[in-house]
Design a protein around this motif. Structure first.
Motif, PDB file in Angstrom:
ATOM      1  N   ILE A 190     -11.107   0.109 -18.866  1.00 23.96           N
ATOM      2  CA  ILE A 190     -11.000  -0.622 -17.606  1.00 23.96           C
ATOM      3  C   ILE A 190      -9.759  -0.115 -16.885  1.00 23.96           C
ATOM      4  O   ILE A 190      -8.670  -0.083 -17.466  1.00 23.96           O
ATOM      5  CB  ILE A 190     -10.869  -2.137 -17.864  1.00 23.96           C
ATOM      6  CG1 ILE A 190     -12.113  -2.652 -18.570  1.00 23.96           C
ATOM      7  CG2 ILE A 190     -10.615  -2.877 -16.555  1.00 23.96           C
ATOM      8  CD1 ILE A 190     -11.968  -4.070 -19.100  1.00 23.96           C
ATOM      9  N   ARG A 191      -9.937   0.283 -15.640  1.00 23.20           N
ATOM     10  CA  ARG A 191      -8.787   0.613 -14.795  1.00 23.20           C
ATOM     11  C   ARG A 191      -8.654  -0.506 -13.772  1.00 23.20           C
ATOM     12  O   ARG A 191      -9.593  -0.800 -13.042  1.00 23.20           O
ATOM     13  CB  ARG A 191      -8.959   1.939 -14.070  1.00 23.20           C
ATOM     14  CG  ARG A 191      -7.767   2.191 -13.118  1.00 23.20           C
ATOM     15  CD  ARG A 191      -7.781   3.535 -12.459  1.00 23.20           C
ATOM     16  NE  ARG A 191      -8.983   3.690 -11.666  1.00 23.20           N
ATOM     17  CZ  ARG A 191      -9.445   4.869 -11.270  1.00 23.20           C
ATOM     18  NH1 ARG A 191      -8.828   5.975 -11.604  1.00 23.20           N
ATOM     19  NH2 ARG A 191     -10.537   4.950 -10.555  1.00 23.20           N
ATOM     20  N   VAL A 192      -7.490  -1.127 -13.754  1.00 26.23           N
ATOM     21  CA  VAL A 192      -7.192  -2.141 -12.753  1.00 26.23           C
ATOM     22  C   VAL A 192      -6.260  -1.505 -11.737  1.00 26.23           C
ATOM     23  O   VAL A 192      -5.156  -1.073 -12.087  1.00 26.23           O
ATOM     24  CB  VAL A 192      -6.548  -3.395 -13.372  1.00 26.23           C
ATOM     25  CG1 VAL A 192      -6.156  -4.381 -12.281  1.00 26.23           C
ATOM     26  CG2 VAL A 192      -7.495  -4.042 -14.373  1.00 26.23           C
ATOM     27  N   SER A 193      -6.718  -1.423 -10.499  1.00 30.27           N
ATOM     28  CA  SER A 193      -5.897  -0.904  -9.406  1.00 30.27           C
ATOM     29  C   SER A 193      -5.310  -2.089  -8.666  1.00 30.27           C
ATOM     30  O   SER A 193      -6.025  -2.810  -7.955  1.00 30.27           O
ATOM     31  CB  SER A 193      -6.747  -0.049  -8.462  1.00 30.27           C
ATOM     32  OG  SER A 193      -7.262   1.069  -9.155  1.00 30.27           O
ATOM     33  N   ALA A 194      -4.015  -2.300  -8.865  1.00 30.33           N
ATOM     34  CA  ALA A 194      -3.351  -3.451  -8.264  1.00 30.33           C
ATOM     35  C   ALA A 194      -3.208  -3.268  -6.757  1.00 30.33           C
ATOM     36  O   ALA A 194      -2.989  -2.152  -6.271  1.00 30.33           O
ATOM     37  CB  ALA A 194      -1.982  -3.658  -8.896  1.00 30.33           C
ATOM     38  N   GLU A 195      -3.347  -4.365  -6.054  1.00 30.57           N
ATOM     39  CA  GLU A 195      -3.159  -4.371  -4.611  1.00 30.57           C
ATOM     40  C   GLU A 195      -1.929  -5.189  -4.221  1.00 30.57           C
ATOM     41  O   GLU A 195      -1.358  -4.996  -3.160  1.00 30.57           O
ATOM     42  CB  GLU A 195      -4.411  -4.933  -3.941  1.00 30.57           C
ATOM     43  CG  GLU A 195      -5.630  -4.071  -4.221  1.00 30.57           C
ATOM     44  CD  GLU A 195      -6.939  -4.710  -3.814  1.00 30.57           C
ATOM     45  OE1 GLU A 195      -6.978  -5.946  -3.572  1.00 30.57           O
ATOM     46  OE2 GLU A 195      -7.934  -3.976  -3.742  1.00 30.57           O
ATOM     47  N   ARG A 196      -1.550  -6.119  -5.101  1.00 33.80           N
ATOM     48  CA  ARG A 196      -0.414  -6.992  -4.829  1.00 33.80           C
ATOM     49  C   ARG A 196       0.256  -7.362  -6.140  1.00 33.80           C
ATOM     50  O   ARG A 196      -0.413  -7.609  -7.141  1.00 33.80           O
ATOM     51  CB  ARG A 196      -0.902  -8.257  -4.128  1.00 33.80           C
ATOM     52  CG  ARG A 196       0.195  -9.215  -3.739  1.00 33.80           C
ATOM     53  CD  ARG A 196      -0.398 -10.439  -3.047  1.00 33.80           C
ATOM     54  NE  ARG A 196      -0.817 -11.430  -4.004  1.00 33.80           N
ATOM     55  CZ  ARG A 196      -0.059 -12.442  -4.429  1.00 33.80           C
ATOM     56  NH1 ARG A 196       1.150 -12.590  -3.979  1.00 33.80           N
ATOM     57  NH2 ARG A 196      -0.527 -13.293  -5.304  1.00 33.80           N
ATOM     58  N   ALA A 197       1.570  -7.374  -6.138  1.00 32.84           N
ATOM     59  CA  ALA A 197       2.347  -7.800  -7.294  1.00 32.84           C
ATOM     60  C   ALA A 197       3.287  -8.912  -6.859  1.00 32.84           C
ATOM     61  O   ALA A 197       3.991  -8.775  -5.858  1.00 32.84           O
ATOM     62  CB  ALA A 197       3.158  -6.637  -7.858  1.00 32.84           C
ATOM     63  N   HIS A 198       3.264 -10.006  -7.582  1.00 33.93           N
ATOM     64  CA  HIS A 198       4.219 -11.096  -7.354  1.00 33.93           C
ATOM     65  C   HIS A 198       5.046 -11.191  -8.625  1.00 33.93           C
ATOM     66  O   HIS A 198       4.495 -11.263  -9.713  1.00 33.93           O
ATOM     67  CB  HIS A 198       3.490 -12.410  -7.085  1.00 33.93           C
ATOM     68  CG  HIS A 198       4.377 -13.445  -6.479  1.00 33.93           C
ATOM     69  ND1 HIS A 198       4.007 -14.200  -5.414  1.00 33.93           N
ATOM     70  CD2 HIS A 198       5.630 -13.844  -6.784  1.00 33.93           C
ATOM     71  CE1 HIS A 198       4.983 -15.030  -5.084  1.00 33.93           C
ATOM     72  NE2 HIS A 198       5.983 -14.830  -5.914  1.00 33.93           N
ATOM     73  N   TYR A 199       6.375 -11.171  -8.476  1.00 34.03           N
ATOM     74  CA  TYR A 199       7.230 -11.183  -9.653  1.00 34.03           C
ATOM     75  C   TYR A 199       8.260 -12.303  -9.561  1.00 34.03           C
ATOM     76  O   TYR A 199       8.593 -12.785  -8.477  1.00 34.03           O
ATOM     77  CB  TYR A 199       7.939  -9.835  -9.831  1.00 34.03           C
ATOM     78  CG  TYR A 199       8.898  -9.515  -8.698  1.00 34.03           C
ATOM     79  CD1 TYR A 199      10.213  -9.983  -8.720  1.00 34.03           C
ATOM     80  CD2 TYR A 199       8.483  -8.772  -7.606  1.00 34.03           C
ATOM     81  CE1 TYR A 199      11.074  -9.715  -7.681  1.00 34.03           C
ATOM     82  CE2 TYR A 199       9.342  -8.500  -6.570  1.00 34.03           C
ATOM     83  CZ  TYR A 199      10.635  -8.982  -6.596  1.00 34.03           C
ATOM     84  OH  TYR A 199      11.479  -8.731  -5.564  1.00 34.03           O
ATOM     85  N   TRP A 200       8.709 -12.708 -10.730  1.00 30.80           N
ATOM     86  CA  TRP A 200       9.797 -13.656 -10.885  1.00 30.80           C
ATOM     87  C   TRP A 200      10.764 -13.011 -11.864  1.00 30.80           C
ATOM     88  O   TRP A 200      10.386 -12.612 -12.957  1.00 30.80           O
ATOM     89  CB  TRP A 200       9.298 -14.985 -11.454  1.00 30.80           C
ATOM     90  CG  TRP A 200       8.323 -15.659 -10.543  1.00 30.80           C
ATOM     91  CD1 TRP A 200       8.593 -16.638  -9.640  1.00 30.80           C
ATOM     92  CD2 TRP A 200       6.910 -15.422 -10.457  1.00 30.80           C
ATOM     93  NE1 TRP A 200       7.438 -17.014  -8.987  1.00 30.80           N
ATOM     94  CE2 TRP A 200       6.383 -16.282  -9.471  1.00 30.80           C
ATOM     95  CE3 TRP A 200       6.038 -14.552 -11.112  1.00 30.80           C
ATOM     96  CZ2 TRP A 200       5.045 -16.306  -9.139  1.00 30.80           C
ATOM     97  CZ3 TRP A 200       4.690 -14.574 -10.772  1.00 30.80           C
ATOM     98  CH2 TRP A 200       4.216 -15.446  -9.794  1.00 30.80           C
ATOM     99  N   ASP A 201      12.005 -12.891 -11.474  1.00 29.79           N
ATOM    100  CA  ASP A 201      13.021 -12.252 -12.305  1.00 29.79           C
ATOM    101  C   ASP A 201      14.253 -13.154 -12.283  1.00 29.79           C
ATOM    102  O   ASP A 201      15.081 -13.070 -11.376  1.00 29.79           O
ATOM    103  CB  ASP A 201      13.345 -10.855 -11.755  1.00 29.79           C
ATOM    104  CG  ASP A 201      14.135 -10.005 -12.730  1.00 29.79           C
ATOM    105  OD1 ASP A 201      14.333 -10.453 -13.879  1.00 29.79           O
ATOM    106  OD2 ASP A 201      14.534  -8.896 -12.342  1.00 29.79           O
ATOM    107  N   GLY A 202      14.318 -14.042 -13.275  1.00 27.36           N
ATOM    108  CA  GLY A 202      15.364 -15.060 -13.267  1.00 27.36           C
ATOM    109  C   GLY A 202      15.144 -15.987 -12.078  1.00 27.36           C
ATOM    110  O   GLY A 202      14.066 -16.535 -11.897  1.00 27.36           O
TER     111      GLY A 202
END
Length: 137
Positions: free
Chosen positions: A117-129
């Motif tokens: 399976i290849r997942v091509s991301a379109e959006r990334a939401h991150y939390w870093d601390g």
């Protein structure tokens, strides 16, 4: 200070297991743990090996929109949204194969009934601390 995709890739490299969520035929959201096999030269694509006859593959064939979630150390989390594609090309398998996969797929890239399976991301939401942000890919 917002993060870039290279920073996220470096953090993701240290997280082996993520949750892959698909849309089941009955409308439910189905999630399961998957290993990225440390294959994180991240340009927005993630790769996972599975069995061709799995519910996950069937879900993706019905609706390719998926999500991935990663939980790291020190309050780092990332949620990716994108489109998944089922790959059955042995040459592509070889490009992403790691020795750890031999535990699951006894004949390596020649294992019958295997899919990638290849997942091509379109959006990334991150939390870093205390910081959070979004990157469109």
């Amino acid at each position: 200070m917002s993060k870039n995709i290279s920073y996220l890739a470096e953090k993701m490299r240290d997280i082996d297991i993520c949750m892959l969520m698909t849309h089941a035929k009955n409308g439910a959201i189905a999630g399961r743990p998957m290993s990225n096999n440390r294959d994180v030269e991240y340009d927005g694509d993630s790769y996972f090996f599975t069995w061709d006859d799995s519910h996950m593959v069937s879900d993706i064939q019905g609706n390719p929109k998926v999500a991935l979630t990663f939980q790291g150390e020190k309050a780092f989390s990332i949620s990716l949204e994108g489109k998944a594609e089922i790959i059955k090309d042995k040459k592509k398998f070889e490009e992403h194969w790691t020795p750890d996969l031999d535990d699951w797929f006894k004949d390596g890239v020649d294992t019958k009934g295997m899919a990638m399976i290849r997942v091509s991301a379109e959006r990334a939401h991150y939390w870093d601390g205390m910081e959070e942000g979004e990157i469109k890919i």
